[in-house]
Design a protein around this motif. Structure first.
Motif, PDB file in Angstrom:
ATOM      1  N   VAL A 220     -25.716   9.657 -39.138  1.00  0.00           N
ATOM      2  CA  VAL A 220     -25.042   9.634 -40.434  1.00  0.00           C
ATOM      3  C   VAL A 220     -23.531   9.519 -40.294  1.00  0.00           C
ATOM      4  CG1 VAL A 220     -24.611  10.938 -42.559  1.00  0.00           C
ATOM      5  CG2 VAL A 220     -26.898  10.927 -41.544  1.00  0.00           C
ATOM      6  N   THR A 221     -22.948  10.284 -39.369  1.00  0.00           N
ATOM      7  CA  THR A 221     -21.492  10.411 -39.301  1.00  0.00           C
ATOM      8  C   THR A 221     -20.860   9.789 -38.070  1.00  0.00           C
ATOM      9  OG1 THR A 221     -21.498  12.536 -38.112  1.00  0.00           O
ATOM     10  CG2 THR A 221     -21.721  12.607 -40.523  1.00  0.00           C
ATOM     11  N   GLY A 222     -21.672   9.511 -37.044  1.00  0.00           N
ATOM     12  CA  GLY A 222     -21.104   9.032 -35.793  1.00  0.00           C
ATOM     13  C   GLY A 222     -20.534  10.147 -34.942  1.00  0.00           C
ATOM     14  N   GLN A 223     -20.713  11.394 -35.375  1.00  0.00           N
ATOM     15  CA  GLN A 223     -20.192  12.563 -34.658  1.00  0.00           C
ATOM     16  C   GLN A 223     -21.337  13.531 -34.370  1.00  0.00           C
ATOM     17  OE1 GLN A 223     -17.107  12.661 -33.685  1.00  0.00           O
ATOM     18  NE2 GLN A 223     -16.156  11.078 -34.967  1.00  0.00           N
ATOM     19  N   SER A 224     -21.071  14.499 -33.506  1.00  0.00           N
ATOM     20  CA  SER A 224     -22.080  15.511 -33.207  1.00  0.00           C
ATOM     21  C   SER A 224     -22.141  16.544 -34.326  1.00  0.00           C
ATOM     22  CB  SER A 224     -21.754  16.207 -31.884  1.00  0.00           C
ATOM     23  OG  SER A 224     -20.578  17.005 -32.034  1.00  0.00           O
ATOM     24  N   ALA A 225     -23.228  17.294 -34.358  1.00  0.00           N
ATOM     25  CA  ALA A 225     -23.374  18.352 -35.359  1.00  0.00           C
ATOM     26  C   ALA A 225     -22.304  19.426 -35.165  1.00  0.00           C
ATOM     27  CB  ALA A 225     -24.774  18.967 -35.272  1.00  0.00           C
ATOM     28  N   SER A 226     -22.024  19.769 -33.918  1.00  0.00           N
ATOM     29  CA  SER A 226     -20.987  20.782 -33.651  1.00  0.00           C
ATOM     30  C   SER A 226     -19.627  20.306 -34.134  1.00  0.00           C
ATOM     31  CB  SER A 226     -20.935  21.100 -32.152  1.00  0.00           C
ATOM     32  OG  SER A 226     -22.131  21.695 -31.719  1.00  0.00           O
ATOM     33  N   HIS A 227     -19.361  19.011 -33.994  1.00  0.00           N
ATOM     34  CA  HIS A 227     -18.086  18.467 -34.475  1.00  0.00           C
ATOM     35  C   HIS A 227     -17.974  18.634 -35.983  1.00  0.00           C
ATOM     36  CE1 HIS A 227     -14.584  15.766 -34.537  1.00  0.00           C
ATOM     37  NE2 HIS A 227     -15.109  15.259 -35.637  1.00  0.00           N
ATOM     38  N   LEU A 228     -19.054  18.386 -36.710  1.00  0.00           N
ATOM     39  CA  LEU A 228     -19.025  18.524 -38.162  1.00  0.00           C
ATOM     40  C   LEU A 228     -18.731  19.972 -38.562  1.00  0.00           C
ATOM     41  CD1 LEU A 228     -21.315  16.753 -40.677  1.00  0.00           C
ATOM     42  CD2 LEU A 228     -20.893  19.190 -40.952  1.00  0.00           C
ATOM     43  N   VAL A 229     -19.377  20.929 -37.873  1.00  0.00           N
ATOM     44  CA  VAL A 229     -19.131  22.343 -38.164  1.00  0.00           C
ATOM     45  C   VAL A 229     -17.679  22.695 -37.880  1.00  0.00           C
ATOM     46  CG1 VAL A 229     -19.734  24.710 -37.555  1.00  0.00           C
ATOM     47  CG2 VAL A 229     -21.529  22.979 -37.674  1.00  0.00           C
ATOM     48  N   ASN A 230     -17.180  22.230 -36.747  1.00  0.00           N
ATOM     49  CA  ASN A 230     -15.798  22.538 -36.371  1.00  0.00           C
ATOM     50  C   ASN A 230     -14.803  21.910 -37.340  1.00  0.00           C
ATOM     51  OD1 ASN A 230     -14.173  23.894 -34.261  1.00  0.00           O
ATOM     52  ND2 ASN A 230     -13.344  21.846 -33.934  1.00  0.00           N
ATOM     53  N   GLU A 231     -15.089  20.681 -37.789  1.00  0.00           N
ATOM     54  CA  GLU A 231     -14.199  20.014 -38.734  1.00  0.00           C
ATOM     55  C   GLU A 231     -14.138  20.758 -40.062  1.00  0.00           C
ATOM     56  OE1 GLU A 231     -12.001  17.254 -38.727  1.00  0.00           O
ATOM     57  OE2 GLU A 231     -12.173  17.857 -36.634  1.00  0.00           O
ATOM     58  N   ARG A 232     -15.259  21.319 -40.487  1.00  0.00           N
ATOM     59  CA  ARG A 232     -15.249  22.082 -41.750  1.00  0.00           C
ATOM     60  C   ARG A 232     -14.373  23.312 -41.611  1.00  0.00           C
ATOM     61  NH1 ARG A 232     -13.919  23.927 -45.449  1.00  0.00           N
ATOM     62  NH2 ARG A 232     -14.999  24.574 -47.351  1.00  0.00           N
ATOM     63  N   MET A 233     -14.450  23.983 -40.462  1.00  0.00           N
ATOM     64  CA  MET A 233     -13.604  25.142 -40.215  1.00  0.00           C
ATOM     65  C   MET A 233     -12.139  24.738 -40.168  1.00  0.00           C
ATOM     66  SD  MET A 233     -11.621  26.684 -37.714  1.00  0.00           S
ATOM     67  CE  MET A 233     -12.195  25.850 -36.229  1.00  0.00           C
ATOM     68  N   LEU A 234     -11.834  23.632 -39.481  1.00  0.00           N
ATOM     69  CA  LEU A 234     -10.450  23.181 -39.370  1.00  0.00           C
ATOM     70  C   LEU A 234      -9.887  22.781 -40.734  1.00  0.00           C
ATOM     71  CD1 LEU A 234     -10.591  21.041 -36.097  1.00  0.00           C
ATOM     72  CD2 LEU A 234      -9.423  23.234 -36.410  1.00  0.00           C
ATOM     73  N   ARG A 235     -10.728  22.179 -41.568  1.00  0.00           N
ATOM     74  CA  ARG A 235     -10.259  21.801 -42.902  1.00  0.00           C
ATOM     75  C   ARG A 235      -9.844  23.028 -43.697  1.00  0.00           C
ATOM     76  NH1 ARG A 235     -14.388  19.055 -44.364  1.00  0.00           N
ATOM     77  NH2 ARG A 235     -15.298  20.161 -46.126  1.00  0.00           N
ATOM     78  N   GLU A 236     -10.637  24.091 -43.584  1.00  0.00           N
ATOM     79  CA  GLU A 236     -10.271  25.321 -44.292  1.00  0.00           C
ATOM     80  C   GLU A 236      -9.030  25.952 -43.681  1.00  0.00           C
ATOM     81  OE1 GLU A 236     -10.911  27.887 -47.507  1.00  0.00           O
ATOM     82  OE2 GLU A 236     -11.850  25.980 -46.972  1.00  0.00           O
ATOM     83  N   ALA A 237      -8.905  25.889 -42.361  1.00  0.00           N
ATOM     84  CA  ALA A 237      -7.719  26.435 -41.695  1.00  0.00           C
ATOM     85  C   ALA A 237      -6.464  25.697 -42.161  1.00  0.00           C
ATOM     86  CB  ALA A 237      -7.871  26.324 -40.176  1.00  0.00           C
ATOM     87  N   ARG A 238      -6.541  24.373 -42.251  1.00  0.00           N
ATOM     88  CA  ARG A 238      -5.389  23.603 -42.718  1.00  0.00           C
ATOM     89  C   ARG A 238      -5.037  23.964 -44.159  1.00  0.00           C
ATOM     90  NH1 ARG A 238      -8.005  19.384 -39.630  1.00  0.00           N
ATOM     91  NH2 ARG A 238      -9.064  18.650 -41.516  1.00  0.00           N
ATOM     92  N   ARG A 239      -6.063  24.126 -44.993  1.00  0.00           N
ATOM     93  CA  ARG A 239      -5.814  24.529 -46.382  1.00  0.00           C
ATOM     94  C   ARG A 239      -5.085  25.867 -46.438  1.00  0.00           C
ATOM     95  NH1 ARG A 239     -11.862  23.377 -48.877  1.00  0.00           N
ATOM     96  NH2 ARG A 239     -11.623  21.134 -49.265  1.00  0.00           N
ATOM     97  N   MET A 240      -5.530  26.824 -45.648  1.00  0.00           N
ATOM     98  CA  MET A 240      -4.934  28.164 -45.692  1.00  0.00           C
ATOM     99  C   MET A 240      -3.507  28.147 -45.148  1.00  0.00           C
ATOM    100  SD  MET A 240      -8.324  30.395 -44.631  1.00  0.00           S
ATOM    101  CE  MET A 240      -7.710  31.995 -45.165  1.00  0.00           C
ATOM    102  N   LEU A 241      -3.262  27.331 -44.129  1.00  0.00           N
ATOM    103  CA  LEU A 241      -1.901  27.219 -43.617  1.00  0.00           C
ATOM    104  C   LEU A 241      -0.993  26.524 -44.618  1.00  0.00           C
ATOM    105  CD1 LEU A 241      -2.768  26.259 -39.946  1.00  0.00           C
ATOM    106  CD2 LEU A 241      -1.490  28.304 -40.628  1.00  0.00           C
ATOM    107  N   LEU A 242      -1.549  25.569 -45.349  1.00  0.00           N
ATOM    108  CA  LEU A 242      -0.776  24.829 -46.344  1.00  0.00           C
ATOM    109  C   LEU A 242      -0.455  25.664 -47.572  1.00  0.00           C
ATOM    110  CD1 LEU A 242      -2.497  21.311 -46.422  1.00  0.00           C
ATOM    111  CD2 LEU A 242      -0.050  21.696 -46.242  1.00  0.00           C
ATOM    112  N   TYR A 243      -1.447  26.386 -48.072  1.00  0.00           N
ATOM    113  CA  TYR A 243      -1.344  26.928 -49.424  1.00  0.00           C
ATOM    114  C   TYR A 243      -1.302  28.451 -49.499  1.00  0.00           C
ATOM    115  CZ  TYR A 243      -2.590  22.154 -50.642  1.00  0.00           C
ATOM    116  OH  TYR A 243      -2.613  20.787 -50.748  1.00  0.00           O
ATOM    117  N   THR A 244      -1.292  29.149 -48.364  1.00  0.00           N
ATOM    118  CA  THR A 244      -1.173  30.599 -48.398  1.00  0.00           C
ATOM    119  C   THR A 244      -0.068  31.042 -47.450  1.00  0.00           C
ATOM    120  OG1 THR A 244      -2.602  31.321 -46.553  1.00  0.00           O
ATOM    121  CG2 THR A 244      -3.713  30.616 -48.580  1.00  0.00           C
TER     122      THR A 244
END
Length: 286
Positions: A220-244
Protein backbone atom coordinates in the motif's frame (compact mmCIF):
# COMPACT_ATOMS: atom_id res chain seq x y z
CA UNK A 1 4.44 28.65 17.98
CA UNK A 2 1.79 28.87 20.64
CA UNK A 3 2.79 29.16 24.28
CA UNK A 4 0.08 26.72 25.36
CA UNK A 5 1.28 23.59 27.11
CA UNK A 6 -0.97 21.45 24.92
CA UNK A 7 -2.19 21.84 21.37
CA UNK A 8 -5.61 23.42 21.50
CA UNK A 9 -8.22 20.88 20.53
CA UNK A 10 -11.64 22.24 19.62
CA UNK A 11 -14.83 20.65 18.42
CA UNK A 12 -15.74 23.59 16.18
CA UNK A 13 -13.19 26.41 15.93
CA UNK A 14 -13.14 27.88 19.44
CA UNK A 15 -16.20 26.07 20.70
CA UNK A 16 -16.00 23.25 23.22
CA UNK A 17 -19.58 21.98 23.09
CA UNK A 18 -20.45 18.81 21.22
CA UNK A 19 -21.63 19.31 17.66
CA UNK A 20 -25.38 19.49 18.22
CA UNK A 21 -26.55 18.86 14.66
CA UNK A 22 -25.98 16.15 12.04
CA UNK A 23 -23.16 18.29 10.66
CA UNK A 24 -22.34 22.00 10.47
CA UNK A 25 -22.07 24.37 7.51
CA UNK A 26 -21.21 28.06 7.65
CA UNK A 27 -19.61 30.70 5.48
CA UNK A 28 -15.92 31.51 5.83
CA UNK A 29 -16.88 35.08 6.66
CA UNK A 30 -19.24 34.22 9.54
CA UNK A 31 -16.44 32.95 11.77
CA UNK A 32 -13.22 34.46 10.46
CA UNK A 33 -14.48 38.04 10.28
CA UNK A 34 -15.00 37.91 14.06
CA UNK A 35 -11.29 37.11 14.46
CA UNK A 36 -9.90 39.69 12.03
CA UNK A 37 -9.78 36.99 9.32
CA UNK A 38 -7.27 34.94 11.30
CA UNK A 39 -7.81 31.60 13.06
CA UNK A 40 -4.88 30.47 15.19
CA UNK A 41 -3.55 26.88 14.94
CA UNK A 42 -5.81 24.29 16.55
CA UNK A 43 -7.13 20.82 15.86
CA UNK A 44 -10.33 18.84 16.15
CA UNK A 45 -10.14 15.45 17.85
CA UNK A 46 -13.52 14.22 16.59
CA UNK A 47 -14.31 16.36 13.56
CA UNK A 48 -13.42 16.34 9.87
CA UNK A 49 -13.57 19.67 8.02
CA UNK A 50 -13.56 20.66 4.38
CA UNK A 51 -13.19 24.33 3.50
CA UNK A 52 -14.39 25.55 0.09
CA UNK A 53 -12.98 28.91 -1.02
CA UNK A 54 -14.72 30.55 -3.97
CA UNK A 55 -13.02 33.96 -3.95
CA UNK A 56 -10.36 35.83 -2.02
CA UNK A 57 -7.23 34.11 -0.77
CA UNK A 58 -4.97 33.48 2.16
CA UNK A 59 -2.67 30.95 3.76
CA UNK A 60 -3.42 27.75 5.68
CA UNK A 61 -1.01 26.16 8.16
CA UNK A 62 -1.24 22.35 8.00
CA UNK A 63 0.85 20.69 10.70
CA UNK A 64 3.43 23.46 10.44
CA UNK A 65 3.57 23.71 6.65
CA UNK A 66 2.20 26.90 5.06
CA UNK A 67 0.07 26.49 1.94
CA UNK A 68 -1.17 29.36 -0.22
CA UNK A 69 -4.93 29.39 -0.83
CA UNK A 70 -5.53 30.33 -4.47
CA UNK A 71 -9.26 30.74 -5.09
CA UNK A 72 -11.13 28.69 -6.05
CA UNK A 73 -9.77 25.83 -3.95
CA UNK A 74 -10.74 23.38 -1.22
CA UNK A 75 -8.87 22.33 1.91
CA UNK A 76 -9.28 18.87 3.40
CA UNK A 77 -8.66 18.76 7.18
CA UNK A 78 -8.81 15.25 8.71
CA UNK A 79 -9.37 14.91 12.44
CA UNK A 80 -6.27 15.55 14.52
CA UNK A 81 -4.48 17.71 11.94
CA UNK A 82 -3.30 21.02 13.39
CA UNK A 83 -4.44 23.88 11.18
CA UNK A 84 -4.79 27.65 11.21
CA UNK A 85 -5.89 30.23 8.65
CA UNK A 86 -5.01 33.75 7.60
CA UNK A 87 -7.58 34.95 5.07
CA UNK A 88 -7.64 38.01 2.88
CA UNK A 89 -10.54 40.26 3.98
CA UNK A 90 -13.82 39.51 2.18
CA UNK A 91 -12.77 35.98 1.32
CA UNK A 92 -15.87 33.93 0.53
CA UNK A 93 -16.83 30.27 0.59
CA UNK A 94 -18.08 27.65 3.03
CA UNK A 95 -16.77 25.40 5.80
CA UNK A 96 -18.40 21.99 6.19
CA UNK A 97 -17.76 20.21 9.50
CA UNK A 98 -18.53 16.50 9.81
CA UNK A 99 -18.44 14.50 13.07
CA UNK A 100 -15.93 11.65 12.80
CA UNK A 101 -18.69 9.16 13.60
CA UNK A 102 -20.63 10.37 10.56
CA UNK A 103 -17.55 10.09 8.32
CA UNK A 104 -16.92 6.57 9.63
CA UNK A 105 -20.55 5.68 8.95
CA UNK A 106 -20.24 6.92 5.36
CA UNK A 107 -17.11 4.86 4.64
CA UNK A 108 -17.06 1.15 3.95
CA UNK A 109 -13.88 -0.82 4.49
CA UNK A 110 -12.28 -2.23 1.39
CA UNK A 111 -13.34 0.62 -0.92
CA UNK A 112 -10.18 2.72 -0.56
CA UNK A 113 -11.89 5.93 0.52
CA UNK A 114 -10.26 6.27 3.94
CA UNK A 115 -6.73 6.80 2.62
CA UNK A 116 -7.40 9.92 0.52
CA UNK A 117 -9.71 11.39 3.18
CA UNK A 118 -6.94 11.12 5.77
CA UNK A 119 -4.66 13.29 3.61
CA UNK A 120 -4.59 16.97 4.60
CA UNK A 121 -4.21 18.99 1.43
CA UNK A 122 -5.13 22.04 -0.67
CA UNK A 123 -6.48 21.41 -4.17
CA UNK A 124 -8.31 23.34 -6.90
CA UNK A 125 -12.07 23.45 -6.36
CA UNK A 126 -13.87 21.46 -9.08
CA UNK A 127 -17.43 22.42 -10.11
CA UNK A 128 -19.06 19.31 -8.61
CA UNK A 129 -17.59 19.98 -5.15
CA UNK A 130 -18.55 23.65 -5.30
CA UNK A 131 -22.11 22.68 -6.18
CA UNK A 132 -22.18 20.13 -3.36
CA UNK A 133 -20.97 22.68 -0.80
CA UNK A 134 -23.62 25.17 -1.87
CA UNK A 135 -26.33 22.51 -1.71
CA UNK A 136 -25.22 21.49 1.78
CA UNK A 137 -25.27 25.11 2.93
CA UNK A 138 -28.79 25.68 1.63
CA UNK A 139 -30.14 22.43 3.09
CA UNK A 140 -28.40 22.97 6.43
CA UNK A 141 -29.92 26.42 6.89
CA UNK A 142 -33.38 25.34 5.71
CA UNK A 143 -36.00 23.60 7.81
CA UNK A 144 -37.47 21.27 5.24
CA UNK A 145 -38.99 17.87 5.94
CA UNK A 146 -36.43 15.01 6.17
CA UNK A 147 -33.61 17.56 6.59
CA UNK A 148 -31.45 15.31 8.81
CA UNK A 149 -31.80 12.32 6.50
CA UNK A 150 -30.87 14.41 3.47
CA UNK A 151 -27.87 15.94 5.26
CA UNK A 152 -26.57 12.47 6.11
CA UNK A 153 -26.97 11.38 2.50
CA UNK A 154 -25.24 14.51 1.21
CA UNK A 155 -22.40 13.93 3.67
CA UNK A 156 -21.82 10.52 2.09
CA UNK A 157 -21.68 12.06 -1.38
CA UNK A 158 -19.37 14.82 -0.17
CA UNK A 159 -16.85 12.41 1.40
CA UNK A 160 -16.85 10.31 -1.78
CA UNK A 161 -16.25 13.33 -4.03
CA UNK A 162 -13.51 14.72 -1.79
CA UNK A 163 -11.80 11.31 -1.70
CA UNK A 164 -12.13 10.96 -5.49
CA UNK A 165 -10.53 14.33 -6.23
CA UNK A 166 -7.69 13.77 -3.75
CA UNK A 167 -7.09 10.28 -5.16
CA UNK A 168 -6.99 11.69 -8.70
CA UNK A 169 -4.64 14.53 -7.70
CA UNK A 170 -2.29 12.00 -6.08
CA UNK A 171 -2.19 10.01 -9.30
CA UNK A 172 -4.11 7.08 -7.83
CA UNK A 173 -1.01 5.84 -6.02
CA UNK A 174 -2.86 4.23 -3.13
CA UNK A 175 -4.91 1.77 -5.15
CA UNK A 176 -4.47 -0.96 -2.54
CA UNK A 177 -5.37 1.29 0.40
CA UNK A 178 -8.75 -0.44 0.58
CA UNK A 179 -7.17 -3.60 1.98
CA UNK A 180 -9.21 -4.26 5.15
CA UNK A 181 -6.18 -5.43 7.13
CA UNK A 182 -4.32 -2.25 6.23
CA UNK A 183 -7.34 -0.14 7.23
CA UNK A 184 -7.55 -1.92 10.59
CA UNK A 185 -3.81 -1.53 11.06
CA UNK A 186 -4.07 2.23 10.51
CA UNK A 187 -6.84 2.37 13.11
CA UNK A 188 -4.72 0.46 15.63
CA UNK A 189 -1.72 2.70 14.98
CA UNK A 190 -3.86 5.77 15.64
CA UNK A 191 -5.02 4.25 18.92
CA UNK A 192 -1.66 3.03 20.19
CA UNK A 193 1.16 5.07 18.61
CA UNK A 194 1.94 6.63 22.00
CA UNK A 195 2.57 3.28 23.68
CA UNK A 196 5.60 2.11 21.64
CA UNK A 197 3.96 -1.24 20.92
CA UNK A 198 6.13 -3.78 19.09
CA UNK A 199 4.98 -4.77 15.62
CA UNK A 200 4.27 -8.32 16.80
CA UNK A 201 1.44 -6.99 19.00
CA UNK A 202 -0.18 -5.22 16.06
CA UNK A 203 0.12 -8.39 13.99
CA UNK A 204 -1.38 -10.47 16.80
CA UNK A 205 -4.40 -8.13 17.07
CA UNK A 206 -4.90 -8.46 13.31
CA UNK A 207 -4.50 -12.26 13.39
CA UNK A 208 -1.65 -12.22 10.87
CA UNK A 209 2.09 -12.76 11.09
CA UNK A 210 4.44 -9.76 11.26
CA UNK A 211 5.83 -10.81 7.87
CA UNK A 212 2.38 -10.80 6.29
CA UNK A 213 1.53 -7.45 7.87
CA UNK A 214 4.75 -5.96 6.50
CA UNK A 215 3.91 -7.31 3.06
CA UNK A 216 0.46 -5.69 3.09
CA UNK A 217 1.73 -2.32 4.33
CA UNK A 218 4.53 -2.32 1.79
CA UNK A 219 2.07 -3.01 -1.04
CA UNK A 220 0.00 0.00 0.00
CA UNK A 221 2.64 2.52 1.06
CA UNK A 222 5.98 1.26 -0.21
CA UNK A 223 7.22 1.32 3.40
CA UNK A 224 7.44 -1.19 6.23
CA UNK A 225 4.78 -1.45 8.92
CA UNK A 226 7.28 -0.31 11.56
CA UNK A 227 8.07 2.75 9.45
CA UNK A 228 4.38 3.69 9.36
CA UNK A 229 4.12 3.39 13.16
CA UNK A 230 7.27 5.44 13.64
CA UNK A 231 6.10 8.11 11.19
CA UNK A 232 2.84 8.53 13.11
CA UNK A 233 4.81 9.06 16.31
CA UNK A 234 7.16 11.53 14.61
CA UNK A 235 4.22 13.46 13.17
CA UNK A 236 2.81 13.93 16.65
CA UNK A 237 6.24 14.86 18.01
CA UNK A 238 6.61 17.54 15.33
CA UNK A 239 3.14 18.88 16.15
CA UNK A 240 3.97 19.12 19.85
CA UNK A 241 7.29 20.83 19.18
CA UNK A 242 5.56 23.25 16.82
CA UNK A 243 2.47 24.12 18.81
CA UNK A 244 3.26 23.57 22.50
CA UNK A 245 5.87 24.75 24.98
CA UNK A 246 6.42 21.25 26.41
CA UNK A 247 10.08 20.34 26.76
CA UNK A 248 11.60 17.62 24.59
CA UNK A 249 11.73 15.37 27.64
CA UNK A 250 8.04 15.93 28.42
CA UNK A 251 7.15 15.13 24.82
CA UNK A 252 9.28 11.99 24.97
CA UNK A 253 7.39 10.71 28.02
CA UNK A 254 4.05 11.63 26.47
CA UNK A 255 4.94 9.54 23.41
CA UNK A 256 5.82 6.47 25.44
CA UNK A 257 9.61 6.79 25.69
CA UNK A 258 11.13 5.93 29.05
CA UNK A 259 14.40 7.65 28.08
CA UNK A 260 14.33 11.17 26.53
CA UNK A 261 17.78 10.52 25.02
CA UNK A 262 16.32 7.57 23.11
CA UNK A 263 13.50 9.77 21.84
CA UNK A 264 16.04 12.37 20.71
CA UNK A 265 17.99 9.76 18.74
CA UNK A 266 14.83 8.41 17.08
CA UNK A 267 13.60 11.93 16.26
CA UNK A 268 17.00 12.94 14.85
CA UNK A 269 17.14 9.85 12.65
CA UNK A 270 13.61 10.47 11.37
CA UNK A 271 13.81 14.23 10.77
CA UNK A 272 17.50 14.99 10.32
CA UNK A 273 17.86 17.15 13.42
CA UNK A 274 17.41 16.86 17.22
CA UNK A 275 14.12 18.03 18.79
CA UNK A 276 15.57 21.24 20.24
CA UNK A 277 17.21 22.19 16.93
CA UNK A 278 13.93 21.45 15.12
CA UNK A 279 12.05 23.79 17.46
CA UNK A 280 14.77 26.49 17.30
CA UNK A 281 14.83 26.44 13.50
CA UNK A 282 11.09 27.03 13.45
CA UNK A 283 11.39 29.83 15.98
CA UNK A 284 14.15 31.50 13.98
CA UNK A 285 12.09 31.38 10.79
CA UNK A 286 8.90 32.69 12.39
Amino acid sequence: MTSALQIRSYNLFGETDELADVLHVETIRSRSEQHNWQLSPHRHARLHQVLFMTSGGGVVDLDGDAHTLPAPCFVNIPRGVVHGYTFEPETSGWVVTLPSDLVDHCIRSGEGVRGPLDHACVLPLPPDLRSMAETLYQEYHGQNFARAQLLRSLAGTLTALVARHIHTAEGGDRQNAGNPIFSRFETLVEQHFRSRRPLAEYARDLAVSPTHLNRIVHQVTGQSASHLVNERMLREARRMLLYTSLSAAQIAYDLGFSDPAHFSRVFTKGTGMPPRAFRKQLGDSA
